[in-house]
Design a protein around this motif. Structure first.
Motif, PDB file in Angstrom:
ATOM      1  N   ALA A 174      12.511   0.502  -2.694  1.00 26.85           N
ATOM      2  CA  ALA A 174      11.098   0.367  -3.051  1.00 26.85           C
ATOM      3  C   ALA A 174      10.440  -0.704  -2.187  1.00 26.85           C
ATOM      4  O   ALA A 174      11.041  -1.731  -1.883  1.00 26.85           O
ATOM      5  N   MET A 175       9.206  -0.432  -1.800  1.00 31.71           N
ATOM      6  CA  MET A 175       8.429  -1.446  -1.100  1.00 31.71           C
ATOM      7  C   MET A 175       8.002  -2.529  -2.103  1.00 31.71           C
ATOM      8  O   MET A 175       7.881  -2.265  -3.302  1.00 31.71           O
ATOM      9  N   LYS A 176       7.753  -3.701  -1.619  1.00 31.83           N
ATOM     10  CA  LYS A 176       7.455  -4.848  -2.474  1.00 31.83           C
ATOM     11  C   LYS A 176       6.262  -4.605  -3.394  1.00 31.83           C
ATOM     12  O   LYS A 176       6.223  -5.095  -4.529  1.00 31.83           O
ATOM     13  N   ILE A 177       5.276  -3.805  -2.930  1.00 32.30           N
ATOM     14  CA  ILE A 177       4.043  -3.584  -3.693  1.00 32.30           C
ATOM     15  C   ILE A 177       4.129  -2.335  -4.575  1.00 32.30           C
ATOM     16  O   ILE A 177       3.115  -1.869  -5.093  1.00 32.30           O
ATOM     17  N   SER A 178       5.315  -1.793  -4.786  1.00 39.07           N
ATOM     18  CA  SER A 178       5.488  -0.549  -5.522  1.00 39.07           C
ATOM     19  C   SER A 178       5.041  -0.650  -6.976  1.00 39.07           C
ATOM     20  O   SER A 178       4.964  -1.739  -7.556  1.00 39.07           O
ATOM     21  N   ASP A 182      10.384  -5.753   1.731  1.00 40.63           N
ATOM     22  CA  ASP A 182       9.091  -6.384   1.982  1.00 40.63           C
ATOM     23  C   ASP A 182       7.997  -5.328   2.166  1.00 40.63           C
ATOM     24  O   ASP A 182       8.253  -4.122   2.098  1.00 40.63           O
ATOM     25  N   THR A 183       6.785  -5.767   2.437  1.00 38.15           N
ATOM     26  CA  THR A 183       5.645  -4.870   2.610  1.00 38.15           C
ATOM     27  C   THR A 183       5.667  -4.192   3.978  1.00 38.15           C
ATOM     28  O   THR A 183       6.450  -4.565   4.866  1.00 38.15           O
ATOM     29  N   VAL A 184       4.777  -3.216   4.146  1.00 42.24           N
ATOM     30  CA  VAL A 184       4.618  -2.550   5.444  1.00 42.24           C
ATOM     31  C   VAL A 184       4.309  -3.579   6.519  1.00 42.24           C
ATOM     32  O   VAL A 184       4.936  -3.598   7.598  1.00 42.24           O
ATOM     33  N   GLU A 185       3.332  -4.443   6.246  1.00 43.43           N
ATOM     34  CA  GLU A 185       2.878  -5.425   7.239  1.00 43.43           C
ATOM     35  C   GLU A 185       3.996  -6.371   7.669  1.00 43.43           C
ATOM     36  O   GLU A 185       3.983  -6.869   8.803  1.00 43.43           O
ATOM     37  N   ASN A 186       4.954  -6.598   6.788  1.00 41.10           N
ATOM     38  CA  ASN A 186       6.052  -7.519   7.094  1.00 41.10           C
ATOM     39  C   ASN A 186       7.349  -6.786   7.452  1.00 41.10           C
ATOM     40  O   ASN A 186       8.443  -7.305   7.229  1.00 41.10           O
ATOM     41  N   ASP A 187       7.204  -5.580   8.016  1.00 37.60           N
ATOM     42  CA  ASP A 187       8.359  -4.816   8.531  1.00 37.60           C
ATOM     43  C   ASP A 187       9.402  -4.535   7.459  1.00 37.60           C
ATOM     44  O   ASP A 187      10.613  -4.641   7.691  1.00 37.60           O
ATOM     45  N   ASP A 242       7.039   4.113  -2.950  1.00 36.19           N
ATOM     46  CA  ASP A 242       6.312   3.058  -3.673  1.00 36.19           C
ATOM     47  C   ASP A 242       5.556   3.555  -4.893  1.00 36.19           C
ATOM     48  O   ASP A 242       5.179   2.756  -5.750  1.00 36.19           O
ATOM     49  N   GLY A 243       5.286   4.868  -4.998  1.00 36.53           N
ATOM     50  CA  GLY A 243       4.387   5.344  -6.036  1.00 36.53           C
ATOM     51  C   GLY A 243       5.039   6.218  -7.083  1.00 36.53           C
ATOM     52  O   GLY A 243       6.220   6.580  -6.981  1.00 36.53           O
ATOM     53  N   ILE A 254       8.737   2.131 -10.292  1.00 32.41           N
ATOM     54  CA  ILE A 254       9.527   2.381  -9.086  1.00 32.41           C
ATOM     55  C   ILE A 254      10.377   1.157  -8.743  1.00 32.41           C
ATOM     56  O   ILE A 254      11.544   1.284  -8.355  1.00 32.41           O
ATOM     57  N   LEU A 255       9.813  -0.012  -8.921  1.00 34.35           N
ATOM     58  CA  LEU A 255      10.591  -1.236  -8.699  1.00 34.35           C
ATOM     59  C   LEU A 255      11.795  -1.291  -9.625  1.00 34.35           C
ATOM     60  O   LEU A 255      12.893  -1.712  -9.234  1.00 34.35           O
ATOM     61  N   GLU A 256      11.608  -0.836 -10.842  1.00 36.77           N
ATOM     62  CA  GLU A 256      12.687  -0.837 -11.833  1.00 36.77           C
ATOM     63  C   GLU A 256      13.802   0.136 -11.448  1.00 36.77           C
ATOM     64  O   GLU A 256      14.991  -0.140 -11.661  1.00 36.77           O
TER      65      GLU A 256
END
Length: 268
Positions: free
Chosen positions: A233-237, A250-255, A217-218, A241-243
């Motif tokens: 990449a995680m959703k909040i990356s 999805d996020t950690v909380e959403n598996d 993610d970072g 990184i998203l590019e």
């Protein structure tokens, strides 16, 4: 998506970042699905690794309990085969380089931390250091001379003006700064990265980059996303990184990790 699914068939090892990938950095939350993921990957004969900016001291018990096959720690500067404790690679700072970095940071009125393989010390533990470091390592002892006692793999800058720090030319040829917090940057070797550490693992296993998938993610995952056969990449990356990602989950909380591996048809 068909091209990505075809690439996924070649995956033999998967590397996971820790913070905001396997677990939430600020709360420590790690979903139960992560344990299931590692169990299913073992059943499939797919190896696992942790690729993190943390050192071994920072690999928290719940991550150790996943029983990964490899640790690529300290942004690739320390690589260990977990079961045998065999060190596959290490890249330390020389004492003169550490002293040059200290001199520069003191001129810039920045505190700093020393990162050894399984321990950390700070030059000063204050409110600024606490805000940056506590969520990752808890409280650290002060020891400005720690580099004289232990091999140092990495340093951290610590200041309320971290975004204004610019390496002088003589240091910029040897090291680089990777921001990971508003108050802190990783100080890493110019050629150091998680990608180099993971490459050492692949060489030991006689595997190629196309046999590897990574989650991150970072900004310290940047080189790894360029290196791996597949990157998620995680959703909040970070936007960069998203590019670079082949797939965004999805996020950690959403598996997010479980969902990605199911979507890629690596596990059921």
């Amino acid at each position: 998506m068909d091209k990505i699914l075809e690439k996924a068939k070649a995956i033999k090892i998967i590397f996971f970042d820790i913070d905001d990938t396997l677990r939430v950095k600020t709360s420590g939350f790690m979903p139960e699905s992560i344990t299931q993921v590692f169990e299913k990957l073992r059943e499939k004969g797919i190896m696992t690794g942790i690729a993190t900016g943390r050192n071994l001291y920072g690999v928290v018990p719940e991550v150790r309990d996943l029983h990964p096959d490899f640790y690529v720690a300290i942004n690739g500067a320390y690589v260990e085969e977990v079961k045998s404790h065999n060190i596959l690679y290490k890249n330390t700072f020389s004492t003169p380089l550490v002293e040059e970095i200290i001199t520069w940071l003191e001129q810039e009125k920045s505190e700093y931390a020393f990162v050894a393989s399984d321990s950390l010390k700070v030059s000063k533990w204050d409110k600024i250091a606490k805000e940056a470091i506590s969520p990752v390592y808890a409280e650290l002892e002060e020891d400005p001379a720690y580099y004289q006692k232990q091999d140092i793999y990495q340093m951290l800058t610590i200041s309320d003006h971290d975004d204004q720090l610019v390496l002088p030319e003589h240091l910029a040829q040897q090291i680089r700064l990777v921001r990971w917090h508003p108050n802190s940057s990783d100080v890493v070797p110019m050629a150091g990265s998680k990608a180099i550490g993971c490459q050492k693992v692949l060489e030991a296993l006689d595997l190629k980059p196309e046999n590897m998938l990574n989650f991150g993610d970072g900004l310290n995952d940047r080189e790894l996303f360029d290196f791996a056969g597949l990157s998620v990449a995680m959703k909040i990356s970070h936007p960069e990184i998203l590019e670079k990602a082949d797939y965004v989950t999805d996020t950690v909380e959403n598996d997010g990790i479980l969902k990605a591996l199911q979507a890629l048809k690596i596990i059921d």
